[in-house]
Design an enzyme around this catalytic site. Structure first.
Site, short mmCIF file in Angstrom:
data_model
loop_
_atom_site.label_atom_id
_atom_site.label_comp_id
_atom_site.label_asym_id
_atom_site.label_seq_id
_atom_site.Cartn_x
_atom_site.Cartn_y
_atom_site.Cartn_z
N PHE A 79 -3.97 65.92 -18.16
CA PHE A 79 -4.04 64.45 -18.13
C PHE A 79 -5.44 64.03 -17.66
O PHE A 79 -6.22 64.85 -17.17
CB PHE A 79 -2.97 63.89 -17.18
CG PHE A 79 -3.16 64.31 -15.75
CD1 PHE A 79 -2.66 65.53 -15.29
CD2 PHE A 79 -3.84 63.50 -14.85
CE1 PHE A 79 -2.86 65.94 -13.97
CE2 PHE A 79 -4.04 63.90 -13.53
CZ PHE A 79 -3.55 65.12 -13.09
N PHE A 81 -7.35 62.71 -14.88
CA PHE A 81 -8.24 63.85 -15.14
C PHE A 81 -7.81 65.02 -14.27
O PHE A 81 -8.17 65.10 -13.11
CB PHE A 81 -9.70 63.46 -14.79
CG PHE A 81 -10.19 62.29 -15.62
CD1 PHE A 81 -10.61 62.48 -16.93
CD2 PHE A 81 -10.18 61.02 -15.08
CE1 PHE A 81 -11.04 61.40 -17.68
CE2 PHE A 81 -10.61 59.94 -15.84
CZ PHE A 81 -11.03 60.12 -17.14
CU1 CUA Z 1 -9.85 66.19 -20.23
CU2 CUA Z 1 -12.07 66.38 -20.83
#
Ligand code: CUA
Length: 161
Positions: A79, A81
């Protein structure tokens, strides 16, 4: 209308008729191909999933790695981050199968010092397997640009003796 005009028009119509039939054949072949590859049978390596439900339903709502007999199976969310689970642990010389999907945008799932390097596309589940032969820590990184936090999108798998 004289005879010559009539012949020209017929030829013109026949041309379109052939074109039309040709297009139908092309469509039927494309549809058959699509159904064979993406329809009822799930192609090796990917399956469909509703990205809006990744976090709330099914295996990916509970990201984890579990041991089944002599092997491991991991359900991984990539995802913005990061990854869930944020860290995984396995024993060396055991096959690990990763199922990876995204609830948001396209990411990568690359494990350093292995040949694992897959695109993680919302709506699809990527499946890859690997047997780690050497103990150690392996970084997992995203190699698809996914936004401002892309460079920090990392996790790791710890391989134990
Ligand atoms: Cu997740 Cu680049």
């Amino acid at each position: 209308m004289n005879h010559e005009e009539h012949v020209v028009i017929e030829r013109f119509e026949r041309g379109w008729l052939v074109f039309g039939i040709g297009m139908i054949v092309v469509f039927v072949v494309l549809i058959a191909y699509t159904m064979a590859n993406f329809g009822g049978s799930i192609p090796v390596g990917t399956q469909r999933i509703d990205p809006t439900k990744v976090r709330s339903e099914g295996e990916f709502a509970n990201p984890r790695i579990e041991q089944i007999g002599n092997e491991y199976v991991a359900y991984v969310q990539a995802f913005a981050f990061g990854y869930l689970p944020a860290e995984m642990r396995v024993k060396k010389d055991r096959k690990v199968t990763f199922y990876v999907t995204s609830p948001d945008v396209q990411h990568g799932f690359m494990i350093e010092r292995t040949n694992i390097n897959v695109q993680v596309i919302p709506g699809e589940v990527a499946r890859v397997s690997h047997t780690f032969r050497k103990a150690g820590e392996y970084q997992i990184i995203c190699n698809e640009y996914c936004g401002l936090g892309h460079a920090n999108m990392i996790s790791k798998i710890v391989v134990e003796e």
